[in-house]
Design an enzyme around this catalytic site. Structure first.
Site, PDB file in Angstrom:
ATOM      1  N   HIS A 158       0.873  -1.187   0.000  1.00 45.79           N
ATOM      2  CA  HIS A 158       0.000   0.000   0.000  1.00 45.79           C
ATOM      3  C   HIS A 158       0.902   1.227   0.000  1.00 45.79           C
ATOM      4  O   HIS A 158       1.853   1.307   0.782  1.00 45.79           O
ATOM      5  CB  HIS A 158      -0.886   0.028   1.235  1.00 45.79           C
ATOM      6  CG  HIS A 158      -1.660   1.303   1.406  1.00 45.79           C
ATOM      7  ND1 HIS A 158      -2.428   1.848   0.399  1.00 45.79           N
ATOM      8  CD2 HIS A 158      -1.783   2.157   2.470  1.00 45.79           C
ATOM      9  CE1 HIS A 158      -2.992   2.961   0.833  1.00 45.79           C
ATOM     10  NE2 HIS A 158      -2.614   3.176   2.077  1.00 45.79           N
ATOM     11  N   HIS A 160       0.987   5.790  -0.973  1.00 46.60           N
ATOM     12  CA  HIS A 160       0.270   7.004  -1.333  1.00 46.60           C
ATOM     13  C   HIS A 160       1.043   7.669  -2.466  1.00 46.60           C
ATOM     14  O   HIS A 160       1.229   8.873  -2.488  1.00 46.60           O
ATOM     15  CB  HIS A 160       0.142   7.946  -0.140  1.00 46.60           C
ATOM     16  CG  HIS A 160      -0.861   7.483   0.866  1.00 46.60           C
ATOM     17  ND1 HIS A 160      -1.697   8.316   1.530  1.00 46.60           N
ATOM     18  CD2 HIS A 160      -1.172   6.250   1.315  1.00 46.60           C
ATOM     19  CE1 HIS A 160      -2.483   7.640   2.346  1.00 46.60           C
ATOM     20  NE2 HIS A 160      -2.175   6.381   2.226  1.00 46.60           N
ATOM     21  N   ASP A 198       0.751  -4.792 -20.560  1.00 40.55           N
ATOM     22  CA  ASP A 198       1.708  -5.835 -20.155  1.00 40.55           C
ATOM     23  C   ASP A 198       1.514  -6.254 -18.710  1.00 40.55           C
ATOM     24  O   ASP A 198       1.940  -7.351 -18.319  1.00 40.55           O
ATOM     25  CB  ASP A 198       3.150  -5.309 -20.319  1.00 40.55           C
ATOM     26  CG  ASP A 198       3.640  -5.445 -21.764  1.00 40.55           C
ATOM     27  OD1 ASP A 198       4.656  -4.792 -22.092  1.00 40.55           O
ATOM     28  OD2 ASP A 198       2.999  -6.175 -22.548  1.00 40.55           O
ATOM     29  N   HIS A 240      -8.745   7.334  -1.439  1.00 38.94           N
ATOM     30  CA  HIS A 240      -7.620   6.944  -0.568  1.00 38.94           C
ATOM     31  C   HIS A 240      -6.340   6.847  -1.385  1.00 38.94           C
ATOM     32  O   HIS A 240      -5.697   7.870  -1.643  1.00 38.94           O
ATOM     33  CB  HIS A 240      -7.989   5.630   0.132  1.00 38.94           C
ATOM     34  CG  HIS A 240      -7.005   5.180   1.161  1.00 38.94           C
ATOM     35  ND1 HIS A 240      -7.205   4.078   1.953  1.00 38.94           N
ATOM     36  CD2 HIS A 240      -5.799   5.687   1.527  1.00 38.94           C
ATOM     37  CE1 HIS A 240      -6.165   3.916   2.748  1.00 38.94           C
ATOM     38  NE2 HIS A 240      -5.283   4.879   2.505  1.00 38.94           N
ATOM     39  N   TYR A 261       3.526 -12.890 -14.413  1.00 36.92           N
ATOM     40  CA  TYR A 261       4.681 -12.085 -14.782  1.00 36.92           C
ATOM     41  C   TYR A 261       5.941 -12.645 -14.132  1.00 36.92           C
ATOM     42  O   TYR A 261       5.950 -12.950 -12.946  1.00 36.92           O
ATOM     43  CB  TYR A 261       4.472 -10.646 -14.325  1.00 36.92           C
ATOM     44  CG  TYR A 261       5.705  -9.813 -14.540  1.00 36.92           C
ATOM     45  CD1 TYR A 261       6.589  -9.569 -13.495  1.00 36.92           C
ATOM     46  CD2 TYR A 261       6.013  -9.340 -15.818  1.00 36.92           C
ATOM     47  CE1 TYR A 261       7.732  -8.826 -13.714  1.00 36.92           C
ATOM     48  CE2 TYR A 261       7.142  -8.607 -16.030  1.00 36.92           C
ATOM     49  CZ  TYR A 261       8.006  -8.347 -14.974  1.00 36.92           C
ATOM     50  OH  TYR A 261       9.150  -7.629 -15.194  1.00 36.92           O
TER      51      TYR A 261
HETATM   52  O1  HMS Z   1      -3.330   4.990   4.372  1.00 33.69           O
HETATM   53  C1  HMS Z   1      -2.820   5.399   5.382  1.00 33.69           C
HETATM   54  C2  HMS Z   1      -3.371   6.615   6.033  1.00 33.69           C
HETATM   55  O2  HMS Z   1      -4.364   7.164   5.188  1.00 33.69           O
HETATM   56  C3  HMS Z   1      -1.638   4.637   5.912  1.00 33.69           C
HETATM   57  O3  HMS Z   1      -1.176   3.821   4.880  1.00 33.69           O
HETATM   58  C4  HMS Z   1      -0.414   5.417   6.250  1.00 33.69           C
HETATM   59  O4  HMS Z   1      -0.659   6.517   7.048  1.00 33.69           O
HETATM   60  C5  HMS Z   1       0.547   4.467   6.984  1.00 33.69           C
HETATM   61  O5  HMS Z   1      -0.052   4.038   8.197  1.00 33.69           O
HETATM   62  P1  HMS Z   1       0.751   2.982   9.119  1.00 33.69           P
HETATM   63  O6  HMS Z   1       1.990   3.700   9.579  1.00 33.69           O
HETATM   64  O7  HMS Z   1       1.093   1.792   8.264  1.00 33.69           O
HETATM   65  O8  HMS Z   1      -0.196   2.644  10.247  1.00 33.69           O
END
Ligand code: HMS
Length: 230
Positions: free
Chosen positions: A95, A97, A120, A169, A227
């Site tokens: 995950h 951002h 691809d 998000h 892949y």
């Molecule tokens: O998505 C979010 C916050 O929106 C989290 O991935 C980011 O703040 C990281 O949080 P953690 O430190 O993994 O608890």
């Protein structure tokens, strides 16, 4: 794999996320599952990457119970474990951002397949999840984030497009390992940036012809290969 080896693998994958500049401050997290152990190793919550050590990686079971660490697991842990429970073939989840993929998530738009680079790695659009209901948010935001993701893949092989953007998000990606999930996060950010620039150059750009999409995806993946697997 031993607990120490699993923690080390996840530590290295998290540091690769940081090296690739996909995360700022403490944002983002990577996990990996050892299905034989029934354990998930994940980044601890709120720990800066330049302070992170392999021994800080948290081990949880698939019910999100911490089994080994004095630190809190990532706040996104329930999303990661939801994906492991519903996508049997995956071994790692990332995950971030990252800027461009997060911009598409904030715009609540799926990323169309504009070119062969995208084709691809992901078959068809890179999906943006549906907006969560107030009831879902009140129930359990992180678990319901996982529900929104798996709802996008109902009846579909998640490895056909191992990347998704969560409306409002940011992105989640997965793979057969934490390393592969991180590679897909790098690729997603590049595809998201290309798609944004494509839209900027020509707002009414149409998607790649299906025949070309099929050719590129199948050439890269074949019916049974993923892949990187011969
Ligand atoms: O998505 C979010 C916050 O929106 C989290 O991935 C980011 O703040 C990281 O949080 P953690 O430190 O993994 O608890």
């Amino acid at each position: 794999m031993s607990h120490t080896e699993l923690k080390r693998a996840v530590y290295e994958a998290n540091m690769e996320l940081h090296r690739r500049n996909l995360v700022v401050h403490t944002w983002g997290n990577v996990s990996q599952i050892d299905r034989a152990l029934g354990l998930v190793a994940i980044k601890p919550s709120g720990v800066a990457y330049d302070k992170l050590r392999a021994e800080d990686i948290v081990l949880v079971d698939l019910d999100n119970q911490v089994v080994d660490s004095a630190l809190r697991p990532s706040s996104d842990t329930k999303t990661h474990t939801h994906l492991y429970r519903h996508f049997d073939a995956i071994g790692g989840v990332t995950h971030t951002h990252s800027t461009y993929a997060t911009a598409w998530a904030q715009a609540q738009q799926s990323i169309p397949c504009y070119g062969t680079t995208h084709a691809d790695y992901a078959y068809g659009d890179i999906a943006c999840t549906a907006i969560m209901s107030d009831a879902q948010i009140a129930r359990d935001y992180e678990e319901e984030t996982g529900v929104q993701i798996t709802d996008c893949y109902a009846g579909r092989d998640p490895m056909e497009a191992p990347m998704v953007i969560v409306a409002g998000h940011a992105p989640f990606t997965w793979g057969r390992s934490a390393d592969e999930a991180v590679m897909h996060a790098v690729i997603l950010e590049e595809i998201a940036r290309m798609a944004y620039l494509t839209r900027t150059l020509r707002a009414d750009t149409g998607p790649l012809k299906q025949a070309i999409t099929d050719k590129h995806y199948l050439r890269k993946h074949g019916k049974d290969a993923y892949y990187g697997q011969k």
